[in-house]
Design a protein around this motif. Structure first.
Motif, PDB file in Angstrom:
ATOM      1  N   GLU A   6      16.307   0.819  -3.016  1.00 61.41           N
ATOM      2  CA  GLU A   6      16.446   1.173  -1.602  1.00 61.41           C
ATOM      3  C   GLU A   6      15.738   0.130  -0.735  1.00 61.41           C
ATOM      4  O   GLU A   6      14.657  -0.353  -1.072  1.00 61.41           O
ATOM      5  CB  GLU A   6      15.841   2.551  -1.347  1.00 61.41           C
ATOM      6  N   THR A   7      16.355  -0.194   0.388  1.00 59.39           N
ATOM      7  CA  THR A   7      15.754  -1.177   1.289  1.00 59.39           C
ATOM      8  C   THR A   7      14.590  -0.541   2.034  1.00 59.39           C
ATOM      9  O   THR A   7      14.735   0.507   2.688  1.00 59.39           O
ATOM     10  CB  THR A   7      16.787  -1.698   2.294  1.00 59.39           C
ATOM     11  N   VAL A   8      13.425  -1.183   1.954  1.00 59.19           N
ATOM     12  CA  VAL A   8      12.248  -0.659   2.653  1.00 59.19           C
ATOM     13  C   VAL A   8      11.897  -1.501   3.880  1.00 59.19           C
ATOM     14  O   VAL A   8      11.249  -1.009   4.813  1.00 59.19           O
ATOM     15  CB  VAL A   8      11.042  -0.570   1.707  1.00 59.19           C
ATOM     16  N   ALA A   9      12.322  -2.762   3.916  1.00 57.72           N
ATOM     17  CA  ALA A   9      12.059  -3.621   5.076  1.00 57.72           C
ATOM     18  C   ALA A   9      13.062  -4.770   5.064  1.00 57.72           C
ATOM     19  O   ALA A   9      13.592  -5.157   4.001  1.00 57.72           O
ATOM     20  CB  ALA A   9      10.633  -4.151   5.068  1.00 57.72           C
ATOM     21  N   GLU A  10      13.301  -5.323   6.253  1.00 58.07           N
ATOM     22  CA  GLU A  10      14.266  -6.417   6.389  1.00 58.07           C
ATOM     23  C   GLU A  10      13.868  -7.257   7.588  1.00 58.07           C
ATOM     24  O   GLU A  10      13.417  -6.732   8.612  1.00 58.07           O
ATOM     25  CB  GLU A  10      15.666  -5.823   6.575  1.00 58.07           C
TER      26      GLU A  10
END
Length: 679
Positions: free
Chosen positions: A662-666
């Motif tokens: 899962e993406t936690v930061a971008e």
């Protein structure tokens, strides 16, 4: 002097005056200084622009064209003395010419700089973010801007033959569109000299620019929807041109900058003895006398509190009486003549109209002294100041522009009346307000903004560095609603977009990335063959990706970071308080701890092509990371931009994911990377 024979530049050839050429007189002496008027094949000129100039310019990137503008500015700056000499015949003092000549060259520099900083080193400009049009992100939308595939026809005014030409050429050429320049005949000898310098420089590609010394004939009737007309001049001429059935039927873009009854308001707080009062008087006198008032931005209506109307008039008269009118080459002369005898006749006709509603309190065109010249032969007039006793009931002073050193004082009782008077001009390029009261500034801006293209507010805090009521700047929009034409010029890269088409493109991430010349999240990537930080700028490829190993985030990491940085926010330190927060399951890692760990995962520490991390954009924290979670990073080359001869900018798409993918930061990381052999 021998009259100059002005030449047109059409389809790569210089063409001299034809049998119908007309004489141009010196504004100072009335003697003939030039003749202009060529018989031209306008279809050939348009074809040359569309099929030679356009392709040559569009083959260049925005940055190539920006470097071209900078080289052109340098070239003109080294040869500007000749332009100063010629401007004397147009009645310009050295200060007047500085605004026109150095101002025009400076505009080229600004667009060159903004082109390098704000536009990509590419052929397409991406306008705005990606629009997700499908659930899984396989079908997206994106707006792009591309150069129009026609020609820009520039019809310029007489008052600024250099600046007026260059301020239109800069955004046009930066956009990648060729231009056909038509200067006003009265001062076309100055414009032709400047244009000849540009052509002889060899800097511009073939077909990028052409020049008309004379009339436009049936040129406008040959335009297509890919062409643009950019006009500066009178409202009457603009109406005639833009109302052409051919222009209307083909939806041809028409940018107009025309008549403008600009106003300046003295705030109710700025009485005699204040720095603002003195500043107001100085601004008004300058705008009345610089270029002999022949500025589209000059102050035509002086709006002051009734209680200080007499003080303002006396202060203005005192300064205006010290303005020496005469030959601009004579020592001590502060104001030269109007640009032509025809312009003098027009100004005096308009003065007669204004005089029906206002009394002249300073300046008699039949009795004034002229230094170093014959007032009867030149186009001289004195500065003329009027007072209108009933500005609310008057009409002519709000609708008649005497394009010269003419302005009218009118009094107001309440601030909303002052705003209403300013708006009575029907739309202006600029309105100024001199006040030290922020509440006055707020109320005037809210009440007058819709009727004015620019609002210039000045006081004791900014007066030392302000550029003046009448100075359009290439960074900001120059234009205005209503009477002012409804158009926009300059405005930084906004002005560039007037010569481009906005198109929405739809497709997969791969397709949009190929069109825009950038990596689009969701498009195909490929694993780098070695650490990308070890590769020089030119070896990096869009979509090239480094996937790091994961790192576990512990409670000890969180507490150490909190105490080390001083960031002991409860979400990181208090389990119960964090759990009560709807955003967190309990204690979580600091967002900036995650950024630091991310850098530790993807950075190659050895000296190499990466010179500096210069910032990041679009940071989003999307899911909290709890103690015991792990994070990994995907670092992808998103866009590359050349900056100097030794390094370029690389923009990286950075995604942090947890152990569940899962993406936690971008975010987008910016680095400066050296070229091969330069690191």
């Amino acid at each position: 002097m021998t009259a100059m024979k002005l030449e047109s530049y059409a389809a790569g050839q210089w063409i001299g005056p034809g049998p119908d050429a007309r004489a141009i007189a010196s504004a100072v002496t009335g003697e003939e200084v030039a003749i202009a008027g060529s018989a031209l094949d306008f279809q050939a000129m348009l074809d040359h622009a569309r099929f030679t100039g356009g392709p040559n310019l569009r083959a260049m990137t925005f940055h190539d064209r920006a470097r071209m503008l900078k080289a052109l500015a340098i070239h003109l700056g080294e040869r500007k003395d000749r332009l100063y000499e010629l401007s004397l015949h147009a009645g310009c003092t050295k200060a007047d010419s500085w605004i026109d000549i150095d101002g025009g060259i400076g505009t080229l520099f600004v667009f060159a700089s903004k082109g390098r900083r704000e536009l990509p080193d590419a052929h397409v400009y991406v306008d705005g973010g990606i629009e997700q049009l499908s659930r899984n992100g396989t079908f997206l939308g994106q707006h792009i801007l591309t150069p129009l595939q026609g020609a820009a026809v520039h019809i310029n005014a007489f008052n600024f033959p250099v600046w007026g030409m260059l301020e239109k050429l800069a955004p046009t050429l930066l956009a990648g569109v060729p231009a056909i320049v038509k200067p006003a005949t009265a001062t076309s000898y100055v414009a032709e000299a400047c244009f000849r310098m540009m052509v002889e420089s060899g800097i511009l590609p073939e077909g990028a620019v052409q020049f008309i010394a004379g009339g436009t004939g049936d040129l406008l009737d040959r335009l297509t929807p890919q062409d643009v007309v950019s006009f500066t001049g009178s409202a009457a001429t603009a109406l005639m041109l833009r109302s052409s059935p051919h222009i209307l039927q083909n939806s041809i873009r028409f940018i107009a900058e025309q008549d403008s009854l600009n106003a300046s308001i003295l705030g109710p707080d700025a009485g005699p003895g204040t720095p603002e009062f003195d500043l107001f008087v100085k601004e008004v006198v300058r705008e009345m006398t610089v270029k002999a008032g022949q500025k589209c931005t000059a102050i035509r209506r002086i709006i002051v509190p009734r209680a200080v109307e007499g003080d303002v008039i006396e202060a203005l008269k005192a300064k205006l009486s010290r303005t020496v009118v005469g030959d601009p080459s004579a020592e001590g002369v502060r104001m030269g003549p109007l640009a032509s005898l025809a312009q003098r006749r027009d100004v005096l006709e308009k003065v007669a109209v204004i005089g029906q509603e206002a009394e002249c309190v300073h300046g008699d065109p039949d009795a004034f002294s002229v230094e170093g010249a014959d007032a009867k032969k030149g186009a001289f007039v004195p500065p003329m100041l009027f007072r209108c006793p009933d500005p609310v009931g008057a009409a002519s002073i709000h609708s008649t522009e005497a394009f010269g050193p003419v302005s009218t004082v009118m009094a107001y009782d309440a601030l909303d009346e002052a705003v209403a008077l300013a708006n009575r001009g029907g739309g202006s390029l600029v309105m100024s307000l001199i006040t030290h009261d922020p509440d006055v500034a707020r109320d005037v801006a809210r009440g007058a903004g819709a009727w004015h293209g620019r609002i210039y507010i000045n006081d004791r805090d900014s007066m030392g560095e302000s550029t003046g009521h009448g100075s359009p700047l290439p960074h900001l929009t120059h234009g205005g609603p209503g009477r002012a034409g409804g158009g926009e010029e300059m405005g930084g890269v906004r002005g560039v977009f007037h010569y481009m088409q906005r198109t929405s493109v739809q497709g997969s991430p791969n397709m949009l990335g190929a069109v825009a010349g950038t990596f689009v999240p969701g498009s195909k990537t490929f694993e780098t063959d070695r650490h990308p930080f070890t590769k020089p700028f030119e070896e990096l490829q869009l979509g090239e990706t480094l996937h790091t190993k994961p790192r576990t985030v512990t409670l000890e990491d969180i507490e150490h970071f909190a105490h080390f940085t001083g960031d002991t926010f409860y979400a990181h330190m208090d389990e119960d308080a964090a759990a009560a927060n709807p955003f967190f399951p309990g204690r979580v890692a600091h967002g900036y701890l995650l950024l630091s760990f991310a850098a530790g995962l993807f950075v190659e520490p050895s000296p190499g092509p990466v010179l500096a991390n210069v910032g990041l954009d679009g940071l989003k924290f999307m899911k909290p990371v709890s103690p015991g979670d792990s994070i990994a990073v995907a670092l992808t080359v998103k866009r590359k931009t050349r900056r100097t001869d030794t390094y370029g900018e690389v923009r990286w798409h950075v995604v942090l994911t947890n152990q569940d993918g899962e993406t936690v930061a971008e975010y987008e990381l910016h680095t400066m990377n050296a070229y091969a052999g330069a690191s």
